[in-house]
Enzyme design. Structure first.
Site, PDB file in Angstrom:
ATOM      1  N   GLU A 190      82.005  49.970  74.934  1.00  0.00           N
ATOM      2  CA  GLU A 190      82.500  50.417  73.715  1.00  0.00           C
ATOM      3  C   GLU A 190      82.088  52.095  73.567  1.00  0.00           C
ATOM      4  OE1 GLU A 190      81.361  47.462  73.428  1.00  0.00           O
ATOM      5  OE2 GLU A 190      83.068  46.397  72.912  1.00  0.00           O
ATOM      6  N   HIS A 237      82.363  38.648  62.997  1.00  0.00           N
ATOM      7  CA  HIS A 237      83.746  38.662  63.325  1.00  0.00           C
ATOM      8  C   HIS A 237      84.680  38.514  62.004  1.00  0.00           C
ATOM      9  CE1 HIS A 237      81.994  37.555  67.544  1.00  0.00           C
ATOM     10  NE2 HIS A 237      83.041  38.006  67.903  1.00  0.00           N
TER      11      HIS A 237
HETATM   12  C1  LIG Z   1      80.048  44.310  71.774  1.00  0.00           C
HETATM   13  C2  LIG Z   1      81.178  43.600  72.074  1.00  0.00           C
HETATM   14  N1  LIG Z   1      82.201  43.982  72.682  1.00  0.00           N
HETATM   15  C3  LIG Z   1      83.296  42.992  72.789  1.00  0.00           C
HETATM   16  C4  LIG Z   1      83.278  41.753  72.361  1.00  0.00           C
HETATM   17  C5  LIG Z   1      84.563  40.886  72.414  1.00  0.00           C
HETATM   18  N2  LIG Z   1      84.110  39.812  73.458  1.00  0.00           N
HETATM   19  C6  LIG Z   1      83.656  38.736  73.105  1.00  0.00           C
HETATM   20  S1  LIG Z   1      83.263  37.675  74.617  1.00  0.00           S
HETATM   21  C7  LIG Z   1      83.762  38.733  75.503  1.00  0.00           C
HETATM   22  C8  LIG Z   1      84.015  38.751  77.075  1.00  0.00           C
HETATM   23  C9  LIG Z   1      82.628  38.514  77.577  1.00  0.00           C
HETATM   24  O1  LIG Z   1      82.677  38.577  78.949  1.00  0.00           O
HETATM   25  P1  LIG Z   1      81.327  37.916  79.670  1.00  0.00           P
HETATM   26  O2  LIG Z   1      80.104  38.638  79.366  1.00  0.00           O
HETATM   27  O3  LIG Z   1      81.564  37.757  81.055  1.00  0.00           O
HETATM   28  O4  LIG Z   1      81.129  36.302  79.156  1.00  0.00           O
HETATM   29  P2  LIG Z   1      82.101  35.187  79.366  1.00  0.00           P
HETATM   30  O5  LIG Z   1      82.922  35.058  77.999  1.00  0.00           O
HETATM   31  O6  LIG Z   1      82.955  35.064  80.731  1.00  0.00           O
HETATM   32  O7  LIG Z   1      81.383  33.949  79.299  1.00  0.00           O
HETATM   33  C10 LIG Z   1      84.219  39.976  74.719  1.00  0.00           C
HETATM   34  C11 LIG Z   1      84.966  41.106  75.306  1.00  0.00           C
HETATM   35  C12 LIG Z   1      82.133  41.343  71.710  1.00  0.00           C
HETATM   36  N3  LIG Z   1      82.080  39.955  71.337  1.00  0.00           N
HETATM   37  N4  LIG Z   1      80.955  41.950  71.558  1.00  0.00           N
END
Ligand SMILES: Cc1ncc(C[n+]2csc(CCOP(=O)(O)OP(=O)(O)O)c2C)c(N)n1
Ligand SMILES: Cc1ncc(C[n+]2csc(CCOP(=O)(O)OP(=O)(O)O)c2C)c(N)n1
Ligand SMILES: [Mg+2]
Ligand SMILES: [Mg+2]
Lengths: 340, 335, 340, 335
Positions: C65, C134
């Site tokens: 971000e 959230h």
């Molecule tokens: C700082 C932040 N940005 C965006 C999000 C929204 N978000 C939640 S899970 C996710 C994807 C995470 O991907 P990854 O780290 O590959 O984990 P996975 O869900 O694949 O286990 C996002 C973008 C968040 N929770 N925190």
């Protein structure tokens, strides 16, 4: 204590003494932050600590606020009592997630099962021409968020006593110290930055405002520098027969409603002065508390003075125009007394 | 592929990992069902027995068990928004965890945290909903270990998407400079929600980023719990011996959507059936079944035991009461 | 416009339509954020855009971000008109430095020589059990800081019209949309999330509150979900002969004082309802404005309802207890009318 | 060492660099003096002709001139809290810049920004007081270049301390994934305020971190403007040709304190005299003086011209008025 009364310290030395005494008392207390080691903290709050406790308990960090404040949270969760320094409060934006989403919320989200006994200390305030990214107080930005105690002491005695309380508190405490009140050699020398400070350890509560000047005509609520300016204005007003009661708020969260309500019951008039931005700030909260809980005590509109919703400008003439000072406070009270 | 000849991993450890994997898989399968209770015929994320977002780890078991097998309850684990497999492998109280996910007063957080906010200080487990944010907490645990002169290690689990967040970089640099017992396990399940790895990540795999911190890096392919076991064993021993941090990336599989209810329009519909063919749970079972030291009955007994524990946890959660509404005002500060 | 009146859209489609029309109109407009491409935005605000404008103008980002919001700032400084999506406002802490110290301040610090025509859109609000990280609105956290326009529309018509205004504005605009008002298939279906929305482009100003229900006995100021709850409560109160005037604040900064002051001049009573934390929040600011500028109009204490200074808890019974709803508003007004 | 035999750099470019270096050095020397006006006998940071923090770049000229020599006014530069050398090398209006630092209404920001906040959109220059925060802005400029189909490049200057901030990692990964014309120049002056590099940084030098993003990295030692010229030439040409980002680290020297008034108790008192011995300005002058294409008179004329430009800028700043106090309320929003 009697002999100690004569002992005089600057704000930064009072803070450093509090930390030092607590580090001696409790091996779990340690400090981390940028330039807090050999440099002693840009605003001197950790002066002498590394010499006394070594680099294992006084840790200079990389410029990685998210990592080291997050690490303080992780260490606190394991029973340590970290003190992390965020050099200027203005830098909060690079690490606010750790502060707001974790430090402040983990105790609650864990149903009270995880305690985070930590202090986040940070320098606030302007008045010395450091411009928009180095001069804010951001009092309300922190106080708005539940889960942190937020304090802003205005003198060396309170700086020491409230720091001791903050370190011993089992909750996260945001400890804001005002640069101009540290008594540093390279800043303007202010009387308010030097005070009697007993050597023996003592505590000052984290949830009590203080009446620093009694008066019957109008209440002025200030905090940190604004308290001092309010007292200055009050002295001038007294010469004209207006007796202002001045309250040093000291703690933003929890806020001490009672002291303010008690005062307005006597004066029926209220001016709130803040070094933070006006809108959605401390002045609004104090005003709203009174408008809700002591409405019928008031004989005149509640007045407020703060940064007029602009970033802090650099040039001296501009900065002086936006930060409330004794003059503006004096004039505002005069206007209030004339109107009602 | 882990069916290939492997250097010795004790049967005991292998069995432990398998049992945990069974427990995790069954836990997530149950959760997928329970989650739909009260959400049919019209799906409403805020309704039902278990409301809110739900990120399941079905298919990602190897990452969790392959390292937690080397940990004790003095070691710390921080997990992200998809935390059940880590929690189970770390030995979090299953009843209290499930009660928390149900929003009950007997939950780990008295119903205040939910699925993304599970805290069990008894086994030093925590998780959170902000991507990357758990890594600094693990750094803090690793610091504590070092300051107290212990051999405790701290493991931060993250997804491959999280490795592009600033917290990853700051934490690894700090841990490297301070030579801390930190292990970051990156679970590469190919996606961060809908964004494929190649659109988010400038390197093939995140273990390559270890060189940016002068630390060790290791890669585990094919979602292989035994390869993970070995790589993790080395990393944990390095950490315990004061040899600093490690980044491990493991190729893993997200069998389900990012969260329950994800329409998954961004992924090829043949992808998941292909991944299911390589289910690590079935592979490990096959391997165990083919070994001489354990027979089919033993396996079944173990599977039954694991499932029973899960069933009991769900029952406990169901039987528990919701918290008193006014309790929402408590626990902001401890006194 | 007459025939268009019958056209009905959900909140998210109204937003996506606004963005789409502005992208057609101005090649400098583009969108970036997490999962805004094929996924269409977690809360659907960018649905259909990548199909229409391609991945060059609708950019899925890594989970970075600070980098992508900072990049939007850099692009805006060069004359582009980026729309960046911060998926949940709760994530602000990982990128608040870019928002608060740069996006909000660069226009000022450059003496007006750098313009940042950009929109930061972000989902706010709770009520669907997504817990402490959230479910926040953080209205005041953003509105406290000078240099950003901060708006929070409550219906599809305003979502479209205010998004068009935001994109065309030469200043940074923080555009907060409420998840529950997006009309998404996977959330609770609310009538308020569907509305008549003309197909032709139109603008709604970014600095005007709106009286959504007229009344003479008490003014209720709400915003987004709270506006709808206030109307619900007002309808129940009407059955008992109490006529509440309901104001949809719509814009937090700049705040439309006049509409509120005009209303309390008629009703002499004020309740402010907020989905943000109580202390140092929107309720305080509105109260303080009235206590300062329309004090003598008030016949009763100014009352406020908001999240009672706790993080948003997960369990339904707890979340429902802390977020103000129609019942609490109804009861609060009854109490106010009884007291004074 | 740049006295050694060097592949050809045109005399014109060399002279340009030298003249800029003279201008920067003289600018900073003047600033060091002016800064003390009104701060004696008792130093008070908030007082005097130029109040507030003052970070001077004396000794760090090569980083700025070695790359800016390759840039036009369509290319973007973002700089940190120590920005004068970059601003001058990028061609920022020297009068308006100085007036801004004096807090005058004729300044780049009408007195609202000051030394750490210089914005000159005419030459696409900006800087800021938050460590690392300028990198994403350069990414945005690089994006704009790509979206508009231009060959503009964006250069972000940072200190070695800033390379441990999250913004560094996020920005480089993003620029690499999007293959943007971004160059990050890391000026290693050994310190982040008082913290030596080895206490803050887990690798020898930050160009090594390029491998964490699959991009190019280059290192310049000995504060050598000509080596910087060459490395930068390649990086700029890569960027213009769509070959993506580069990280350049240059070893440079901080002759002064972190800011004016820094007691520097953290550094060995013999360090600076040692560094002064290797002054890049003197070295380059010597090299030019020894060349055949330029004689001593030319050099002196040029030096005089550079200094005169600086003197005029200071005079302009002195002669300008302070802004009207009420103007503090303007420029929050444009209408
Ligand atoms: C700082 C932040 N940005 C965006 C999000 C929204 N978000 C939640 S899970 C996710 C994807 C995470 O991907 P990854 O780290 O590959 O984990 P996975 O869900 O694949 O286990 C996002 C973008 C968040 N929770 N925190
Ligand atoms: C995010 C942030 N953290 C801390 C600071 C305080 N600070 C200002 S300059 C500086 C040191 C920067 O070191 P480096 O990047 O090496 O640049 P140098 O000063 O050596 O040129 C620090 C810590 C800041 N401005 N921003
Ligand atoms: Mg993933
Ligand atoms: Mg440096």
């Amino acid at each position: 204590m009697e002999t100690a009364k004569k002992r005089v310290l600057t704000g930064n030395k009072a803070m450093a003494e509090a930390i030092s005494q607590e580090m001696e008392r409790d091996p779990n207390v340690f400090v981390l932050g940028e330039d807090i080691g050999k440099y002693g903290g840009i605003f001197g709050s950790t002066q002498g600590l590394i010499e006394k406790f070594g680099p294992e308990r006084v840790l200079d960090t990389p410029i990685s606020e998210t990592a080291f404040i997050g690490a303080a949270i992780g260490a606190a969760a394991e029973g340590m009592r970290p003190i992390a320094e965020l050099m200027f409060v203005d830098f909060f934006g690079v690490c606010m997630d750790q502060i707001y989403n974790h430090m402040a919320k983990i105790p609650y989200m864990s149903g009270g099962n995880v305690k985070l006994p930590m202090v986040l200390m940070t320098a606030v305030g302007g008045g010395y021409r450091d411009a928009g990214q180095h001069s804010q107080t951001l009092y309300a930005t922190f106080a708005h968020m539940p889960g942190m105690k937020v304090v802003a002491p205005s003198n060396p005695y309170d700086l020491k006593g409230m720091m001791v309380s903050a370190i011993r508190d089992d909750n996260p405490v945001v400890f804001m110290f005002h640069k101009s009140l540290q008594g540093l050699g390279w800043m303007e020398q202010l009387d308010a930055a030097v005070d009697n400070v007993p050597e023996d350890s003592y505590t000052v509560p984290l949830n009590k405002a203080k009446v620093v000047r009694e008066g019957k005509d109008v209440t002025i609520v200030g905090i940190q520098m604004m308290t001092h300016y309010a007292v200055e204005a009050a002295e001038r007003l007294a010469q004209e027969g207006i007796e202002a009661e001045v309250i040093d708020l000291r703690s933003l969260a929890p806020i001490d409603k009672d002291t303010i309500i008690e005062s307005v019951k006597k004066t029926h008039r209220l001016l709130i002065v803040d070094e933070d931005y006006l809108s959605y700030g401390m002045t609004a909260e104090v005003s709203a508390i009174i408008a809700e809980e002591a409405f019928f005590e008031m004989e005149a509109p509640i007045s407020r003075l703060a940064i007029p919703d602009v970033p802090i400008p650099y040039s001296g003439v501009l900065e002086d125009f936006v930060i409330p000072g004794p003059n503006k406070i004096y004039e505002q009270v005069k206007k209030m007394m004339a109107e009602a | 592929m882990f069916e290939e000849k492997q250097p010795a991993v004790s049967m005991e450890k292998m069995v432990w990992m398998y049992e945990q994997m069974v427990k995790i898989r069954y836990y997530e399968d149950q959760m997928a069902e329970v989650y739909m209770e009260g959400k049919t015929p019209v799906f409403n994320i805020g309704a039902g027995t278990v409301p809110g977002e739900m990120h399941l780890a079905t298919g990602q078991e190897p990452a969790a068990v392959g390292i937690c097998v080397h940990l004790t309850k003095d070691d710390t684990v921080t997990a992200p928004h998809r935390p059940h497999h880590h929690a189970i492998a770390k030995g979090v109280d299953l009843k209290k965890m499930t009660a928390e996910i149900f929003g009950k007063e007997t939950g780990l957080g008295k119903g205040k945290g939910g699925h993304m906010h599970l805290f069990d200080p008894e086994v030093k487990f925590s998780c959170g909903g902000i991507v990357g944010a758990g890594i600094p907490h693990a750094v803090g645990a690793a610091m504590t270990s070092k300051m107290k002169g212990k051999d405790w290690v701290a493991v931060a689990f993250i997804g491959e998407g999280a490795a592009n967040a600033g917290a990853f970089h700051e934490s690894l640099n700090l841990a490297a400079v301070w030579n801390l017992p930190l292990i970051v396990v990156v679970e590469d399940n190919s996606y961060g929600i809908s964004v494929p790895k190649k659109s988010s990540t400038s390197v093939e795999s995140n273990d390559l980023r270890a060189s940016a911190y002068g630390i060790a890096g290791a890669y585990v392919k094919d979602n292989d719990p035994i390869a993970m076991y070995k790589v993790a064993e080395e990393a944990v021993s390095r950490a315990r011996n004061g040899q600093g941090p490690t980044i491990i990336e493991i190729e893993t599989y997200r069998f389900l959507g990012h969260f329950q209810g994800d329409p998954e329009l961004y992924r090829d519909q043949t992808e998941v059936p292909g991944l299911r063919q390589m289910d690590p749970l079935l592979k490990l079972r096959k391997m165990l079944a083919e070994s001489e030291s354990i027979n089919e009955t033993d396996l079944e007994t173990m599977e039954k035991r694991a499932k029973q524990e899960v069933d009991e946890a769900y029952q406990f959660a169901r039987d528990s009461s919701y918290p008193d509404p006014e309790s929402a005002l408590k626990d902001v500060f401890s006194s």
